[in-house]
Design an enzyme around this catalytic site. Sequence first.
Site, PDB file in Angstrom:
ATOM      1  N   ASN A   8       1.051  -1.345  -0.047  1.00 31.94           N
ATOM      2  CA  ASN A   8       0.088   0.033  -0.213  1.00 31.94           C
ATOM      3  C   ASN A   8       0.836   0.994  -0.386  1.00 31.94           C
ATOM      4  OD1 ASN A   8      -2.202   1.995   0.346  1.00 31.94           O
ATOM      5  ND2 ASN A   8      -2.387   1.555   3.001  1.00 31.94           N
ATOM      6  N   TRP A   9       0.563   1.699  -1.019  1.00 32.75           N
ATOM      7  CA  TRP A   9       2.253   2.882  -1.222  1.00 32.75           C
ATOM      8  C   TRP A   9       1.215   4.134  -0.505  1.00 32.75           C
ATOM      9  CZ3 TRP A   9       4.236   2.650  -7.527  1.00 32.75           C
ATOM     10  CH2 TRP A   9       5.458   1.565  -7.139  1.00 32.75           C
ATOM     11  N   LYS A  10       0.144   4.151  -0.603  1.00 37.90           N
ATOM     12  CA  LYS A  10      -0.938   5.867   0.026  1.00 37.90           C
ATOM     13  C   LYS A  10       0.141   6.450  -0.890  1.00 37.90           C
ATOM     14  CE  LYS A  10      -0.248   3.325   4.247  1.00 37.90           C
ATOM     15  NZ  LYS A  10      -0.451   3.286   5.781  1.00 37.90           N
ATOM     16  N   HIS A  98      -9.629   1.461   3.918  1.00 36.32           N
ATOM     17  CA  HIS A  98      -8.439   1.769   4.978  1.00 36.32           C
ATOM     18  C   HIS A  98      -8.794   2.730   6.093  1.00 36.32           C
ATOM     19  CE1 HIS A  98      -4.505   2.794   6.011  1.00 36.32           C
ATOM     20  NE2 HIS A  98      -4.383   1.966   5.744  1.00 36.32           N
ATOM     21  N   GLU A 100      -7.068   5.233   7.426  1.00 40.19           N
ATOM     22  CA  GLU A 100      -6.515   6.376   7.021  1.00 40.19           C
ATOM     23  C   GLU A 100      -7.963   7.426   6.401  1.00 40.19           C
ATOM     24  OE1 GLU A 100      -2.760   6.190   5.296  1.00 40.19           O
ATOM     25  OE2 GLU A 100      -2.137   5.614   6.989  1.00 40.19           O
ATOM     26  N   GLU A 168      -6.110  -4.963  10.103  1.00 40.94           N
ATOM     27  CA  GLU A 168      -4.767  -3.636  10.674  1.00 40.94           C
ATOM     28  C   GLU A 168      -5.035  -2.575  11.772  1.00 40.94           C
ATOM     29  OE1 GLU A 168      -2.866  -2.010   6.914  1.00 40.94           O
ATOM     30  OE2 GLU A 168      -4.507  -0.975   6.877  1.00 40.94           O
ATOM     31  N   GLY A 174       2.244   2.735  11.040  1.00 42.19           N
ATOM     32  CA  GLY A 174       3.373   3.488  11.058  1.00 42.19           C
ATOM     33  C   GLY A 174       3.939   3.720  12.488  1.00 42.19           C
ATOM     34  N   SER A 212       2.986  -1.948  10.207  1.00 42.78           N
ATOM     35  CA  SER A 212       4.425  -2.000  10.570  1.00 42.78           C
ATOM     36  C   SER A 212       4.996  -3.577  10.964  1.00 42.78           C
ATOM     37  CB  SER A 212       4.810  -1.480  12.095  1.00 42.78           C
ATOM     38  OG  SER A 212       3.797   0.049  12.388  1.00 42.78           O
ATOM     39  N   GLY A 233       2.697  -0.562   4.179  1.00 41.03           N
ATOM     40  CA  GLY A 233       2.753   0.434   4.170  1.00 41.03           C
ATOM     41  C   GLY A 233       4.021   0.589   3.281  1.00 41.03           C
ATOM     42  N   GLY A 234       5.008   1.579   4.570  1.00 39.67           N
ATOM     43  CA  GLY A 234       6.151   2.213   4.320  1.00 39.67           C
ATOM     44  C   GLY A 234       6.858   0.755   4.292  1.00 39.67           C
TER      45      GLY A 234
HETATM   46  P1  PGA Z   1       1.739   0.728   7.640  1.00 38.29           P
HETATM   47  O1  PGA Z   1       0.857   0.864   6.835  1.00 38.29           O
HETATM   48  O2  PGA Z   1       2.896  -0.760   6.922  1.00 38.29           O
HETATM   49  O3  PGA Z   1       3.198   2.094   7.286  1.00 38.29           O
HETATM   50  O4  PGA Z   1       1.879   0.262   9.070  1.00 38.29           O
HETATM   51  C1  PGA Z   1       0.467  -0.308   7.016  1.00 38.29           C
HETATM   52  C2  PGA Z   1      -1.104   0.448   6.069  1.00 38.29           C
HETATM   53  O5  PGA Z   1      -2.077   1.465   6.283  1.00 38.29           O
HETATM   54  O6  PGA Z   1      -1.608   0.015   5.147  1.00 38.29           O
END
Ligand code: PGA
Length: 249
Positions: A8-10, A98, A100, A168, A174, A212, A233-234
């Site tokens: 998930n590159w966001k 998601h 966010e 999640e 994050g 994470s 994500g990250g």
């Molecule tokens: P993260 O994000 O791996 O940076 O914690 C995961 C996500 O939000 O899908």
Amino acid sequence: MKKLIAANWKMNMTMAETRGFVKNLLQSVEKHPEILEKSELIICAPHVYLSALSTFCEKGVVSIGAQDCSAHNKGAYTGEISTGMLKDVGCTHVIVGHSERREYHGEKNESVCEKAKTAHKDGLTAVICIGESQSERKANLQEKVVERQLLESVPKNATAGNTVIAYEPVWAIGTGKTPSPDDAEQMHIFIRAFLTKHYSDGQDMPILYGGSMNPKNANELLSIPNIDGGLIGGASLKVEDYLAIAQSA
Ligand code: PGA
């Protein structure tokens, strides 16, 4: 079953970085073809790069996903992107709900469910995100919260073929924090029991863990029963880290 390793590159990456990422990824996979025996790779990129991404990935090594979609098919919805459009540019998956989007755009379970239904109608797999907040975990409400999200966000006629659940915990996204293996296992057992009860093929509906996940903890997390992959994500922004996670599958 192969593990689903979903990036998930966001709101990250440029066109040049996208091109470079895919070039590196394809080279590495050619050197280590065993990666694809154990994992299915999905990259969920910003909308503007999806079309290019599917051209770069034309060998079919990687599936392409979007990070959100409209619940409407077409028409006067300025700024929105329909699932038909996503399909048109080569997407097979779309993330919906998601945390966010829930937090910054006020998305509710009901609209997440509508988006998932629209995705299904257009033949896309909906990656439906759920997960409790820090305060809900502290109050030991995580199962109640997740059950309600599942009841209200997952369409009644969802199948293992068109739906992926991504658990999640919001406090893990994050932050570098992850649930203990026991807590993660317990929640994934809980979600599996829910899916098996409500869906005839719920036993086979993939459940991802997200929050994470990185090359250091992926091995442990991915070996937990009922964790069928990760939403990352990250650690998905660097091809080495992303593939290291896929390799620990
Ligand atoms: P993260 O994000 O791996 O940076 O914690 C995961 C996500 O939000 O899908």
